[in-house]
Design an enzyme around this catalytic site. Structure first.
Site, PDB file in Angstrom:
ATOM      1  N   CYS A  69      12.632 -34.042 -59.623  1.00 14.79           N
ATOM      2  CA  CYS A  69      12.739 -35.478 -59.912  1.00 14.79           C
ATOM      3  C   CYS A  69      11.946 -36.349 -58.938  1.00 14.79           C
ATOM      4  CB  CYS A  69      14.198 -35.909 -59.902  1.00 14.79           C
ATOM      5  SG  CYS A  69      14.938 -35.971 -58.245  1.00 14.79           S
ATOM      6  N   ASP A  85      22.102  -9.429 -38.445  1.00 14.79           N
ATOM      7  CA  ASP A  85      20.927  -9.432 -37.580  1.00 14.79           C
ATOM      8  C   ASP A  85      19.721 -10.125 -38.223  1.00 14.79           C
ATOM      9  OD1 ASP A  85      20.533  -7.458 -39.452  1.00 14.79           O
ATOM     10  OD2 ASP A  85      19.523  -6.096 -38.064  1.00 14.79           O
ATOM     11  N   GLU A  86      19.890 -10.684 -39.427  1.00 15.16           N
ATOM     12  CA  GLU A  86      18.823 -11.427 -40.083  1.00 15.16           C
ATOM     13  C   GLU A  86      19.178 -12.911 -40.109  1.00 15.16           C
ATOM     14  OE1 GLU A  86      17.242  -9.803 -43.690  1.00 15.16           O
ATOM     15  OE2 GLU A  86      18.145  -7.863 -43.232  1.00 15.16           O
ATOM     16  N   CYS A  97      19.178 -35.760 -58.053  1.00 10.17           N
ATOM     17  CA  CYS A  97      19.436 -35.019 -59.302  1.00 10.17           C
ATOM     18  C   CYS A  97      20.340 -33.790 -59.129  1.00 10.17           C
ATOM     19  CB  CYS A  97      18.114 -34.595 -59.929  1.00 10.17           C
ATOM     20  SG  CYS A  97      17.241 -33.283 -59.039  1.00 10.17           S
TER      21      CYS A  97
END
Length: 105
Positions: A69, A85-86, A97
């Site tokens: 939008c 660990d990530e 919107c």
């Protein structure tokens, strides 16, 4: 909680009132034992409630450009969608919107 005497897997009750393991082992279980071992007893405090609204007014905001939008204000939050660990996943929702997407790192 019970474990299978043949393969040591956790066993869960089936609708017929038997404990059944994936290896084929079965055992009858009484209604009293079923209630004691497997029924959830809610200890939640009735005063502890989580209020979820669609207005997102409590979420932090940032300047964005919505690709649907063209809105310029967005709400953001993070969720740990993978292993610890990530890095967490960063989500953005357009204030105009409601379009939601992930930010790529």
């Amino acid at each position: 909680m019970k474990f299978c005497p043949k393969c040591n897997s956790m066993v869960f009750p089936k609708k017929n009132g038997k404990l059944k393991c994936k290896c084929g082992w079965e055992e009858e279980i009484s209604k009293e034992e079923l209630a004691e071992e497997y029924e959830f007893k809610d200890n939640a405090n009735p005063k502890d409630t989580v209020i979820i609204t669609d207005n997102n007014k409590t979420l932090p905001t940032l300047e964005i450009t919505c690709y649907k939008c063209g809105g310029t204000k967005g709400y953001w939050w993070t969720v740990q969608t993978r292993s610890a660990d990530e890095a967490p996943t960063f989500f953005i929702r357009c204030a105009k919107c409601g379009n939601t997407w992930r930010r790529s790192n």
